[in-house]
Design a protein around this motif. Structure first.
Motif, PDB file in Angstrom:
ATOM      1  N   ILE A 254      51.414  30.205  46.749  1.00 27.22           N
ATOM      2  CA  ILE A 254      52.060  31.496  46.494  1.00 27.22           C
ATOM      3  C   ILE A 254      50.986  32.576  46.588  1.00 27.22           C
ATOM      4  O   ILE A 254      49.981  32.526  45.882  1.00 27.22           O
ATOM      5  CB  ILE A 254      52.713  31.515  45.101  1.00 27.22           C
ATOM      6  CG1 ILE A 254      53.788  30.424  45.009  1.00 27.22           C
ATOM      7  CG2 ILE A 254      53.304  32.882  44.791  1.00 27.22           C
ATOM      8  CD1 ILE A 254      54.301  30.200  43.606  1.00 27.22           C
ATOM      9  N   LEU A 270      54.366  30.326  50.580  1.00 30.12           N
ATOM     10  CA  LEU A 270      55.254  31.407  50.177  1.00 30.12           C
ATOM     11  C   LEU A 270      54.457  32.698  50.060  1.00 30.12           C
ATOM     12  O   LEU A 270      53.309  32.685  49.591  1.00 30.12           O
ATOM     13  CB  LEU A 270      55.924  31.081  48.836  1.00 30.12           C
ATOM     14  CG  LEU A 270      56.683  29.753  48.738  1.00 30.12           C
ATOM     15  CD1 LEU A 270      57.272  29.590  47.343  1.00 30.12           C
ATOM     16  CD2 LEU A 270      57.778  29.667  49.789  1.00 30.12           C
ATOM     17  N   GLU A 271      55.061  33.805  50.458  1.00 32.47           N
ATOM     18  CA  GLU A 271      54.387  35.100  50.425  1.00 32.47           C
ATOM     19  C   GLU A 271      55.332  36.155  49.855  1.00 32.47           C
ATOM     20  O   GLU A 271      56.527  36.150  50.161  1.00 32.47           O
ATOM     21  CB  GLU A 271      53.938  35.490  51.831  1.00 32.47           C
ATOM     22  CG  GLU A 271      53.113  36.763  51.888  1.00 32.47           C
ATOM     23  CD  GLU A 271      52.673  37.094  53.310  1.00 32.47           C
ATOM     24  OE1 GLU A 271      51.459  37.197  53.536  1.00 32.47           O
ATOM     25  OE2 GLU A 271      53.544  37.242  54.184  1.00 32.47           O
ATOM     26  N   LEU A 288      58.643  34.009  43.090  1.00 32.73           N
ATOM     27  CA  LEU A 288      58.282  32.895  43.964  1.00 32.73           C
ATOM     28  C   LEU A 288      57.844  31.680  43.159  1.00 32.73           C
ATOM     29  O   LEU A 288      58.156  30.533  43.518  1.00 32.73           O
ATOM     30  CB  LEU A 288      57.168  33.322  44.928  1.00 32.73           C
ATOM     31  CG  LEU A 288      57.530  34.359  45.991  1.00 32.73           C
ATOM     32  CD1 LEU A 288      56.312  34.692  46.839  1.00 32.73           C
ATOM     33  CD2 LEU A 288      58.673  33.858  46.870  1.00 32.73           C
ATOM     34  N   ALA A 292      59.373  28.058  43.178  1.00 32.28           N
ATOM     35  CA  ALA A 292      58.530  26.917  43.556  1.00 32.28           C
ATOM     36  C   ALA A 292      58.752  25.729  42.630  1.00 32.28           C
ATOM     37  O   ALA A 292      58.664  24.572  43.061  1.00 32.28           O
ATOM     38  CB  ALA A 292      57.062  27.329  43.539  1.00 32.28           C
TER      39      ALA A 292
END
Length: 448
Positions: A254, A270-271, A288, A292
Motif C-alpha cells: 500500500i 495498491l495505490e 486501502l 487489504a
C-alpha cells in the motif's frame, strides 16, 4: 515520411544580418536562439512527433534546424545544432531540461526551486546544477507533464501533487500561490540497481553482521518499522528487507506513490487516489489497508505510515499478519513509537494513551533507524527491540547502536556498533523458525 511541415522556397525571409552567437550564450538565454526555436517549432506536427522514438526524432530535427538557421542567417556549429536538437527532443517527448539529470545514474535527487535554480544530490551530497529552464511557465509545463503520466493534475486550484514517473521515480510538485517563487519540483529518482543487503554492505550502509540480523528478522516474520528522516534511505532498506520474503507468500503493498520493487511472484500493489475536480473519489491509505485485510494477505507492506492508517496497521500486526513492514518519519527509534502513538490518537481520539502504547508494544517487534550522516553515507544507526510496557513507558532494548569514533582522511565517518547480548523479546519466533542460534551468533560477531 518526414514528420514536419515541408519548408517551401516561397516562405518569406526577413533580411537580417548574419548573427554569430556569443560563446557564453545558451539556447534559453539568447534572444536569437529563442526566435530560431519558435521558427523550428512552427514546422513540427505534434501529433506525429508524439509517436516517435527520441533517437529518430532527434535525427529528423537536425537537418530542419540547419535549414531554418540558414534561412534566418544564424550561424550554428554542428555541435550547437546537435545540442538544440537534443533540447527540442527532450521538450517534446521527455521532461525538458531535466532529461539529462534523469538519465544520470549518479544522481539520486533532483530539486527544482525555480527556472534558474536546480539542485541535485550526488552520492549523498547536494550541489547546484547548471540546468536552466526558460522561465517559470516552462517549469510549470514540465511539472504538469510529469503528473499527467498517471492521470493527475496540478495548477493554482490544486497546487500540490504527488506522482511517479514511468520508471518509478517519485515526484512532488507544488505550485503558486503556495510556492511563492514559482512552481517547485522534487524528484526522488528510481534506482535501476535493485539494492539488496549485499549492496548495502558494499556501500557502507551496514556491516555484514547487521545485514545478517536484519535478514533473520525478515525471515522470522517479525513486524518491522523502519524509521528515518527524509532521504535517509527508508524505502531502499524496505526493498532490501523484502528480498528475503519467501516466494510462496501473498504480499499486499500500500503506497501513496508506488515505488517498491518486490521480486516475489505473488504481489498485489495498491495505490491511493486523490480527489477529482469536485473533491470526490479520494481513496486514502486507511481505506486501502482495511480492504487489504479482506484480500487474504500473508504480509502487508505500507510504503509509509503518516496518518490514521497507523491504527489499522497496529490492528493488522496484532491479528495474525506477522511479517508486516512499514516506514515512518522519525529521528530515533524512541521518536518512532511516539509518532505512531500520536497518529493513532488522532485517528481514534477516545483511546487512553496507555492502551495505544500497549498495542504498539504488542504489535511491533523491531524498529530500524536509518539516517544519512554528514559524510553523505546512509547508515543503519540503531536497531531496537520493543520489549513491552513498563508502567506507562514502552520498554526498548538496543540490539545494535552505531557509535561515532573518528573521521578518515577522505571525510568518511568511521564507527562501530555497540550491542547488548540480551535475549530478544521475540525469541519465541526465532526458535519457531529455527534461527535463534543464528541470531545469537550474529550478535556475538557484532560485539567483537
Amino acid at each position: 515520411m518526414k514528420p514536419f511541415g515541408r519548408l517551401t522556397d516561397t516562405m518569406p525571409v526577413e533580411p537580417v544580418a548574419p548573427q554569430r552567437l556569443p560563446q557564453a550564450a545558451t539556447p534559453f538565454e539568447d534572444s536569437v536562439m529563442a526566435r530560431l526555436r519558435g521558427k523550428i517549432m512552427a514546422q513540427i506536427e505534434s501529433g506525429v512527433v508524439a509517436e516517435m522514438a527520441p533517437d529518430v526524432l532527434r535525427g529528423e530535427l537536425e537537418p530542419l534546424i540547419h535549414s531554418i538557421a540558414d534561412r534566418e542567417r544564424v550561424q550554428l556549429s554542428a555541435r550547437d545544432q546537435a545540442k538544440l536538437a537534443q533540447e527540442l527532443t527532450d521538450d517534446m517527448v521527455g521532461f525538458g531540461p531535466l532529461e539529462p539529470l534523469l538519465r544520470d545514474d549518479a544522481i539520486s535527487d533532483i530539486m527544482v526551486n525555480g527556472p534558474d535554480t536546480v539542485f541535485i544530490e550526488v552520492r549523498g551530497k547536494l550541489q547546484k546544477s547548471n540546468v536552466r529552464f526558460r522561465n517559470a511557465e516552462h517549469v510549470a509545463t514540465v511539472a504538469q507533464k510529469m503528473v499527467a503520466t498517471i492521470g493527475r493534475r496540478v495548477d493554482e486550484s490544486s497546487p500540490i501533487c504527488d506522482a511517479r514517473l514511468v520508471d518509478g521515480s517519485r515526484v512532488n510538485v507544488i505550485f503558486p500561490p503556495l510556492a511563492l517563487d514559482g512552481p517547485c519540483i522534487s524528484i526522488r529518482k528510481f534506482s535501476a540497481h535493485k539494492l539488496d543487503f549485499a549492496g548495502m554492505v558494499l556501500n557502507g550502509s551496514m556491516l555484514s553482521t547487521v545485514a545478517r540480523l536484519l535478514e533473520i528478522a525478515a525471515r522470522c516474520r517479525l513486524n518491522i518499522l523502519i524509521s528515518g528522516g527524509t532521504g535517509s534511505g527508508k524505502t531502499s532498506l524496505l526493498n532490501a528487507l523484502s528480498h528475503t520474503i519467501s516466494a510462496d507468500e501473498r504480499i499486499v503493498t500500500i503506497e501513496d506513490a508506488a515505488e517498491l520493487q518486490l521480486r516475489q511472484p505473488h504481489v498485489v500493489r495498491l495505490e491511493t487516489r486523490v480527489a477529482n475536480l469536485e473533491g470526490r473519489g479520494e481513496i486514502n491509505q486507511r481505506a486501502l489497508l482495511r480492504n487489504a485485510l479482506r484480500m487474504r494477505p500473508d504480509r502487508i507492506i505500507i510504503g509509509e505510515v503518516r496518518g490514521a492508517e497507523a491504527f489499522d496497521m497496529l490492528q493488522a500486526m496484532n491479528t495474525g499478519h506477522d511479517g508486516s513492514i512499514s516506514t515512518v518519519h522519525a529521528n530515533s527509534a524512541r521518536d518512532a513509537t511516539s509518532r505512531i502513538e500520536n497518529m493513532v490518537l488522532m485517528a481514534t481520539g477516545s483511546l487512553p494513551a496507555r492502551v495505544v502504547r500497549t498495542q504498539i508494544a504488542n504489535a511491533v517487534d523491531l524498529i530500524i533507524q536509518i539516517e544519512r550522516m554528514r559524510d553523505g553515507v546512509r547508515r543503519i544507526g540503531q536497531i531496537s527491540d520493543i520489549c513491552g510496557l513498563e508502567g506507562d513507558v514502552i520498554s526498548m532494548n538496543d540490539v545494535a547502536l552505531f557509535e561515532f569514533e573518528r573521521e578518515d582522511a577522505a571525510g568518511r565517518i568511521i564507527g562501530r556498533y555497540r550491542t547488548a547480548m540480551a535475549r530478544p523479546s521475540f525469541s519465541t519466533k526465532l526458535a519457531y523458525f529455527g534461527l535463534e542460534d543464528a541470531w545469537m551468533d550474529a550478535l556475538v560477531s557484532l560485539k567483537r
